[in-house]
Design a protein around this motif. Structure first.
Motif, short mmCIF file in Angstrom:
data_model
loop_
_atom_site.label_atom_id
_atom_site.label_comp_id
_atom_site.label_asym_id
_atom_site.label_seq_id
_atom_site.Cartn_x
_atom_site.Cartn_y
_atom_site.Cartn_z
N LEU A 62 7.41 -5.44 -2.91
CA LEU A 62 8.04 -4.06 -2.83
C LEU A 62 8.03 -3.55 -1.18
CD1 LEU A 62 6.76 -2.37 -6.09
CD2 LEU A 62 8.96 -3.24 -5.62
N ILE A 63 8.94 -2.91 -0.91
CA ILE A 63 8.99 -2.28 0.48
C ILE A 63 8.93 -0.72 0.29
CG2 ILE A 63 9.72 -4.31 1.68
CD1 ILE A 63 12.46 -2.79 2.12
N ILE A 64 8.58 0.18 1.14
CA ILE A 64 8.78 1.62 0.95
C ILE A 64 9.67 1.96 1.92
CG2 ILE A 64 7.72 3.63 1.23
CD1 ILE A 64 4.87 2.33 0.57
N GLY A 65 10.85 2.58 1.43
CA GLY A 65 12.05 3.02 2.22
C GLY A 65 11.61 4.25 3.04
N ASP A 116 12.58 6.99 2.45
CA ASP A 116 12.69 8.26 1.63
C ASP A 116 11.33 8.13 0.84
OD1 ASP A 116 13.29 5.84 -0.03
OD2 ASP A 116 15.04 6.56 -0.61
N GLY A 117 10.46 7.25 0.95
CA GLY A 117 9.18 7.35 -0.08
C GLY A 117 9.57 6.53 -1.11
N ASN A 118 10.56 6.09 -1.39
CA ASN A 118 10.75 5.33 -2.73
C ASN A 118 10.55 3.75 -2.46
OD1 ASN A 118 11.70 7.39 -4.38
ND2 ASN A 118 13.64 7.11 -3.24
N PHE A 119 10.09 3.05 -3.58
CA PHE A 119 9.89 1.77 -3.55
C PHE A 119 11.28 0.88 -3.80
CE2 PHE A 119 5.73 3.44 -4.36
CZ PHE A 119 4.72 2.69 -3.43
N TYR A 120 11.33 -0.30 -3.11
CA TYR A 120 12.68 -0.81 -3.17
C TYR A 120 12.23 -2.53 -3.42
CZ TYR A 120 15.20 3.06 -1.80
OH TYR A 120 15.79 4.31 -1.59
N GLY A 121 13.17 -3.10 -4.16
CA GLY A 121 12.75 -4.52 -4.14
C GLY A 121 14.00 -5.49 -4.92
N GLY A 142 -2.43 5.73 -1.46
CA GLY A 142 -3.74 4.92 -1.21
C GLY A 142 -3.90 3.82 -2.53
N ASN A 143 -2.89 3.86 -3.32
CA ASN A 143 -2.79 2.83 -4.45
C ASN A 143 -2.03 1.57 -3.90
OD1 ASN A 143 -4.40 4.31 -6.40
ND2 ASN A 143 -2.64 5.59 -6.60
N PHE A 144 -2.11 0.50 -4.80
CA PHE A 144 -1.21 -0.74 -4.43
C PHE A 144 -0.33 -0.80 -5.53
CE2 PHE A 144 -5.40 -1.12 -2.48
CZ PHE A 144 -5.05 -1.49 -1.04
N TYR A 145 0.93 -1.43 -5.06
CA TYR A 145 1.95 -1.64 -5.86
C TYR A 145 2.38 -3.08 -5.79
CZ TYR A 145 2.02 3.25 -6.01
OH TYR A 145 1.70 4.71 -6.36
N GLY A 146 2.87 -3.72 -6.82
CA GLY A 146 3.26 -4.99 -6.67
C GLY A 146 4.37 -5.20 -7.89
N THR A 147 4.60 -6.50 -8.25
CA THR A 147 5.62 -6.93 -9.25
C THR A 147 5.03 -8.16 -9.82
OG1 THR A 147 7.05 -8.04 -7.70
CG2 THR A 147 7.39 -5.92 -8.06
N THR A 148 5.48 -8.48 -11.16
CA THR A 148 5.25 -9.80 -11.74
C THR A 148 6.53 -10.29 -12.11
OG1 THR A 148 5.03 -8.53 -13.89
CG2 THR A 148 2.96 -8.73 -12.80
N MET A 149 6.76 -11.72 -12.03
CA MET A 149 7.87 -12.32 -12.45
C MET A 149 8.18 -12.33 -13.97
SD MET A 149 7.22 -16.13 -11.33
CE MET A 149 5.68 -16.82 -10.86
N ASP A 150 6.91 -12.22 -14.93
CA ASP A 150 7.11 -12.26 -16.12
C ASP A 150 6.24 -10.93 -16.63
OD1 ASP A 150 8.44 -14.66 -16.35
OD2 ASP A 150 6.66 -15.85 -15.82
N GLY A 151 6.36 -10.91 -18.08
CA GLY A 151 5.31 -10.02 -18.61
C GLY A 151 6.21 -8.59 -18.64
N GLY A 152 5.37 -7.76 -18.80
CA GLY A 152 5.96 -6.28 -19.21
C GLY A 152 6.37 -6.23 -20.62
N LEU A 196 0.71 -1.23 -0.13
CA LEU A 196 -0.04 0.03 0.05
C LEU A 196 0.68 1.34 -0.05
CD1 LEU A 196 -2.92 1.35 0.34
CD2 LEU A 196 -2.65 1.05 2.79
N GLY A 197 0.72 2.15 -1.02
CA GLY A 197 1.53 3.32 -1.23
C GLY A 197 0.97 4.58 -0.35
N SER A 198 1.80 5.47 0.00
CA SER A 198 0.95 6.57 0.67
C SER A 198 -0.14 7.26 -0.02
CB SER A 198 2.20 7.75 0.95
OG SER A 198 2.56 7.83 -0.20
#
Length: 161
Positions: A144-147, A149-154, A99-109, A95-97
């Motif tokens: 992902l985690i939020i640092g 500093d407000g950035n996402f890390y993974g 109110g949206n959700f963030y995630g990763t996919t292992m394939d695609g893009g 959950l981002g600040s």
């Protein structure tokens, strides 16, 4: 595996201290709305949000869903290749600040090496990053985690310079 066992032991020990617990099933997945749920994140609106490893309406590459505390299940996103992303990781959404959700996919893009995505509580998904192998990594492996500093890390399995 030992880490998971330790968590289960601590949870069972704490449950035995407070007495018998009741388990209630809120909802079930039927395939078209997802299969193999992988974790829940509490949203700012009091609903739970999560991903499934399989199922969905297009290519069975997984879903993003919402479930209320009353058990109403809503399919928000069906992952598809290659248009957006595919196969969310076996982890929870972040959950981002905003109110949206963030995630990763292992394939695609755009290159097939995975992606970072954002999804709103209304189910609008935006592909934010497409991994490109040696340029910026491939096949991300965790939530992902939020640092501070407000950035996402993974992390990614491999790639990068």
């Amino acid at each position: 595996m030992p880490f998971k066992s330790a968590i289960a032991f601590l949870l069972m020990a704490s449950a035995s201290l407070v007495g018998a617990q009741t388990l209630q099933t809120l909802c079930s997945f039927a395939g078209t709305n997802g299969a193999g749920p992988m974790g829940l994140t509490l949203g700012d609106d009091g609903n739970f949000y999560g991903t499934t490893d399989y199922g969905g309406s297009w290519s069975s590459n997984g879903t993003v869903f919402k479930v209320t505390t009353n058990g109403a299940l809503t399919l928000l996103v069906s992952f598809d290749i290659p248009q957006t992303s595919s196969r969310p990781l076996p982890s929870t959404l972040t959950l981002g600040s905003d109110g949206n959700f963030y995630g990763t996919t292992m394939d695609g893009g755009s290159e097939g090496f995975g992606s970072v995505f954002m999804v709103t509580t209304n189910g609008v998904m935006t592909n934010l990053v497409s991994f490109q192998g040696y340029l910026n990594g491939d096949h991300p492996q965790a939530a992902l985690i939020i640092g501070r500093d407000g950035n996402f890390y993974g992390t990614a399995w491999s790639g990068g310079s």
